[in-house]
Design a protein around this motif. Structure first.
Motif, PDB file in Angstrom:
ATOM      1  N   ASP A   1      15.321   0.742  43.602  1.00 49.41           N
ATOM      2  CA  ASP A   1      15.630   0.947  45.027  1.00 49.41           C
ATOM      3  C   ASP A   1      16.015  -0.363  45.714  1.00 49.41           C
ATOM      4  O   ASP A   1      16.944  -0.398  46.522  1.00 49.41           O
ATOM      5  N   TYR A   2      15.283  -1.423  45.428  1.00 50.23           N
ATOM      6  CA  TYR A   2      15.626  -2.726  46.010  1.00 50.23           C
ATOM      7  C   TYR A   2      17.060  -3.116  45.644  1.00 50.23           C
ATOM      8  O   TYR A   2      17.836  -3.537  46.496  1.00 50.23           O
ATOM      9  N   LEU A   3      17.400  -2.985  44.368  1.00 55.37           N
ATOM     10  CA  LEU A   3      18.739  -3.385  43.916  1.00 55.37           C
ATOM     11  C   LEU A   3      19.820  -2.521  44.548  1.00 55.37           C
ATOM     12  O   LEU A   3      20.867  -3.037  44.957  1.00 55.37           O
ATOM     13  N   ALA A   4      19.582  -1.215  44.649  1.00 56.81           N
ATOM     14  CA  ALA A   4      20.569  -0.325  45.277  1.00 56.81           C
ATOM     15  C   ALA A   4      20.740  -0.673  46.748  1.00 56.81           C
ATOM     16  O   ALA A   4      21.858  -0.699  47.269  1.00 56.81           O
ATOM     17  N   TRP A   5      19.633  -0.944  47.423  1.00 57.48           N
ATOM     18  CA  TRP A   5      19.657  -1.276  48.852  1.00 57.48           C
ATOM     19  C   TRP A   5      20.434  -2.565  49.084  1.00 57.48           C
ATOM     20  O   TRP A   5      21.276  -2.645  49.992  1.00 57.48           O
ATOM     21  N   ILE A   6      20.183  -3.564  48.265  1.00 58.20           N
ATOM     22  CA  ILE A   6      20.910  -4.830  48.397  1.00 58.20           C
ATOM     23  C   ILE A   6      22.387  -4.612  48.111  1.00 58.20           C
ATOM     24  O   ILE A   6      23.256  -5.095  48.837  1.00 58.20           O
ATOM     25  N   ASP A   7      22.687  -3.853  47.073  1.00 56.43           N
ATOM     26  CA  ASP A   7      24.077  -3.632  46.673  1.00 56.43           C
ATOM     27  C   ASP A   7      24.875  -2.828  47.699  1.00 56.43           C
ATOM     28  O   ASP A   7      26.080  -3.018  47.833  1.00 56.43           O
ATOM     29  N   ARG A   8      24.216  -1.931  48.427  1.00 55.88           N
ATOM     30  CA  ARG A   8      24.924  -1.110  49.422  1.00 55.88           C
ATOM     31  C   ARG A   8      25.372  -1.897  50.639  1.00 55.88           C
ATOM     32  O   ARG A   8      26.221  -1.423  51.401  1.00 55.88           O
ATOM     33  N   ALA A   9      24.813  -3.071  50.841  1.00 47.94           N
ATOM     34  CA  ALA A   9      25.213  -3.886  51.990  1.00 47.94           C
ATOM     35  C   ALA A   9      26.690  -4.231  51.866  1.00 47.94           C
ATOM     36  O   ALA A   9      27.165  -4.598  50.797  1.00 47.94           O
ATOM     37  N   VAL A  10      27.408  -4.102  52.969  1.00 49.18           N
ATOM     38  CA  VAL A  10      28.850  -4.352  52.947  1.00 49.18           C
ATOM     39  C   VAL A  10      29.153  -5.851  52.995  1.00 49.18           C
ATOM     40  O   VAL A  10      29.943  -6.352  52.211  1.00 49.18           O
TER      41      VAL A  10
END
Length: 84
Positions: free
Chosen positions: A44-53
């Motif tokens: 979840d942390y990695l997905a959340w960071i990656d979703r940032a534009v």
């Protein structure tokens, strides 16, 4: 980018760890702390960071993750008590 083998039971898409996240974990000496978190939290942390534009948002999210790992007992801004 690497994918942890203990992520295989996740139902969400497994997120590879970007090099800049791995580097930050090593620099802050938090890799073992990160690795002790449940697979779903790490993913979840990695997905959340990656979703940032934007890069500024990625950095802000990365810093939040690092801070939460450092202080313990917090996950995504919420209290978290690991099972012992």
């Amino acid at each position: 980018m690497t994918v942890s083998p203990d992520n295989r039971n996740l139902t969400r898409a497994i997120q590879p760890m970007p090099d800049f996240v791995a580097q930050a974990l090593r620099q802050r000496n938090l890799k073992q702390t990160y690795d002790r978190r449940p697979a779903h939290q790490r993913n979840d942390y990695l997905a959340w960071i990656d979703r940032a534009v934007g890069d500024a948002t990625k950095t802000k999210r990365l810093n939040q993750m690092l801070h939460e790992l450092q202080i313990g007992g917090v996950y995504m801004g919420m209290e978290w008590n690991p099972r012992k």
